[in-house]
Design an enzyme around this catalytic site. Structure first.
Site: not given
Length: 369
Positions: A163, A188, A213, A238, A262
């Site tokens: 992250k 991300d 991402e 995402d 997801k």
């Protein structure tokens, strides 16, 4: 098949560590476990993976809870259901995480009732018997990140997602790449970069990232098209992709090369399957992401990640990494970074009702005994 009763368990699971991203900090994970029972007494479980605050998508856990109780569940109770995906004819994915949790419970029930696995119900193709795990690490100091990567590399993992945020993301990744030149490394950004910071983002190309991402805060597909034309690093979307229509539009705009699928975010296994089909038709890579979630939802993603053409290992790691005790039996484990895909009917795991009740902070029952 008729759904006779649905139970909602609002649970709170203490995390073993504080998880930080550019958008939030989590010390506990609250979710809703859905238990569906049919007229023969067969049972299936699903999970609503919305968060308490709308930092990931607009849907919050309380919105999910209300829409389930007053709209979605009344639409399926005591109706004749030939196949779980039939509920998508009755329910629009306005609240995709609530819908996914309900659909997942009905799919699990249906699979158990018909003595099939989840993947037999959703996909008719050969899948892998085991998958590589992947580690997602929060927004931590670089020394801490390097220490954790060393630990998990020794456990057999080679795929790490970090992250990041604009202030120090590049420096952190440079430090990690210098220490680990050969690991699969993802970044991300959780929509933390602005359009005017494209020059910073272009510097990420030197790091040989598997993908980056959700870098842009706008989520604008045209801006992503411009960025992808200027970057060699594949852009992965995402939270910008919640519907089939959005994925199709992003593909037409050439806004991405990779999509993170997801189940909760996209509204259930039906929509996940349709997105994967669309990716295959358009040469877009896909991989199976995961939330911070209980083993019920996590195991669902393990099954989905067993598809043979997934791009990279998902954000899938053992239950013990996150929780002292998970709600599934057996818990998710890994050996040398590999996770075995459970056999058996439905999800292939059982639910520890005692642990589920221990975590429960609110309970509702809808339908007949």
């Amino acid at each position: 098949m008729r759904i006779q009763k649905i139970e909602l368990y609002h649970i709170k699971m203490p995390l073993k560590f504080t998880f930080k991203s550019s958008q939030t900090t989590l010390k506990d994970r609250e979710t809703i476990i859905i238990k569906a029972t049919d007229e023969l007494g067969n049972i299936g479980y699903g999970e609503v993976v919305a968060f308490n605050e709308p930092f990931y998508t607009d849907e919050t856990l309380m919105y999910s809870k209300d829409i389930l109780e007053y709209v979605y569940i009344p639409n399926v109770i005591n109706k004749k259901i030939e196949h779980p995906f039939q509920i998508h004819l009755w329910i629009q994915p306005t609240y995709p995480m609530a819908l996914a949790g309900l659909e997942n419970a009905i799919v699990d029930l249906y699979a158990r009732r018909h003595k099939k696995s989840i993947m037999d119900v959703v996909f008719n193709e050969e899948t892998n018997k085991s998958i590589y795990g992947g580690i997602a690490l929060g927004d931590l100091e670089v020394e801490n990140l390097i220490e954790q990567i060393k630990f998990y590399k020794n456990e057999g993992y080679n795929r790490f997602k970090i992250k990041i945020k604009p202030e120090d993301g590049l420096d952190k990744l440079q430090g990690i790449r210098e220490e680990f030149p050969h690991i699969q490394l993802l970044a991300d950004a959780n929509r933390s970069f602005k359009k005017g910071q494209i020059q910073i983002l272009k510097q990420f190309d030197e790091l040989n990232l598997t993908c980056i991402e959700e870098p842009l805060d706008s989520g604008d597909f045209q801006e992503y098209n411009i960025l992808q034309e200027e970057m060699n690093t594949p852009i992965c979307l995402d939270e910008s992709i919640q519907t089939l229509e959005e994925l199709n539009t992003a593909i037409k705009h050439k806004a991405l090369k990779v999509v993170n699928v997801k189940v909760g975010r996209v509204g259930g296994l039906y929509y996940a399957r349709e997105m994967i089909k669309l990716c295959r038709e358009n040469n877009i890579q896909f991989w199976i992401g995961s939330m911070i979630e209980s083993g019920i939802s996590k195991m669902l993603h393990v099954h989905l990640a067993s598809l043979k053409d997934t791009y990279i290992p998902g954000d899938l790691s053992p239950s013990k990494r996150y929780f002292e005790k998970d709600v599934i039996m057996p818990e998710i484990t890994a050996q040398d970074g590999m996770i075995t895909v459970t056999k058996g009917y439905g999800l292939g795991v059982e639910i520890d009702e005692n642990v589920l009740k221990d975590y429960t902070i609110d309970y509702k029952e809808i339908g007949e005994e």
